[in-house]
Design an enzyme around this catalytic site. Sequence first.
Site, short mmCIF file in Angstrom:
data_model
loop_
_atom_site.label_atom_id
_atom_site.label_comp_id
_atom_site.label_asym_id
_atom_site.label_seq_id
_atom_site.Cartn_x
_atom_site.Cartn_y
_atom_site.Cartn_z
N GLU A 110 72.78 93.98 58.94
CA GLU A 110 72.46 93.64 57.55
C GLU A 110 72.00 92.18 57.47
O GLU A 110 72.45 91.34 58.26
CB GLU A 110 73.74 93.92 56.74
N ASP A 111 71.11 91.88 56.53
CA ASP A 111 70.65 90.50 56.40
C ASP A 111 71.73 89.62 55.77
O ASP A 111 72.06 88.56 56.29
CB ASP A 111 69.34 90.43 55.57
N ASP A 114 76.62 89.99 49.94
CA ASP A 114 76.77 89.20 48.73
C ASP A 114 77.96 89.78 47.94
O ASP A 114 79.11 89.45 48.22
CB ASP A 114 75.43 89.29 47.98
N PHE A 163 70.64 81.21 46.35
CA PHE A 163 69.67 82.25 46.69
C PHE A 163 68.80 81.77 47.84
O PHE A 163 68.14 80.73 47.75
CB PHE A 163 68.81 82.59 45.46
N ARG A 176 59.30 86.47 53.68
CA ARG A 176 60.04 87.20 54.72
C ARG A 176 59.69 86.68 56.12
O ARG A 176 60.49 86.80 57.04
CB ARG A 176 59.72 88.69 54.66
#
Length: 187
Positions: A110-111, A114, A163, A176
Amino acid sequence: MSATKSFPESVLISESCLQNRIRELGAQIFTDYENKELVLLGVLRGSVLFFADLARAIFKAQDENRTREVLLRFEFVQLMSYQDSTRPSTVKLIRGGSDYLTERHILIVEDIVDTGRTLTLLCEHLQTLNPKTVKVCALLDKPSQRQVPVVVDYIGFEIPDTFVVGYGLDYAQQYRNLPYIAVLEPI
Ligand code: 5GP
């Protein structure tokens, strides 16, 4: 069609920092899954660059004679998060999660974690496929934002509540392809 102008960004985690940490994660994962077959399950789209570098780092952790190895298979899932003003966001699986995962060792790649909602839904879905084991490797973790508890077995970096973009992570589908993690500056 004209291109959208991008925001300036400041680097939070440099390319060399990312690559050094991914090398360490690859070595750790190699040791933990030595002589096993492992399914790397990438969560589209944000994890793609991390996924590719992690897969190579696991390979490179082998010794020259390859007396020990980890056999890797690649699978992908895609989830979508829906938000309205009245409820917390809900997450839905829109692609992937094949029958191949049954009776396999699965490592979710997973990136970023959160609120934890995406991972929770994915883990619940995977359990219905009866895997051998399920673990999680996330490049980034924002623990201060957690709304549901999740276990993340391998974490690249803990970051503050900000963010971030780059290295797979987007803002409006841009950024990206940055080779580092950055924070967008207001203009
Ligand atoms: P969670 O379900 O844990 O709240 O959210 C996980 C997903 O939200 C990530 O896979 C990612 O797509 C998105 N996300 C959370 N934080 C950030 C962030 O700082 N930047 C970007 N680009 N996406 C984020």
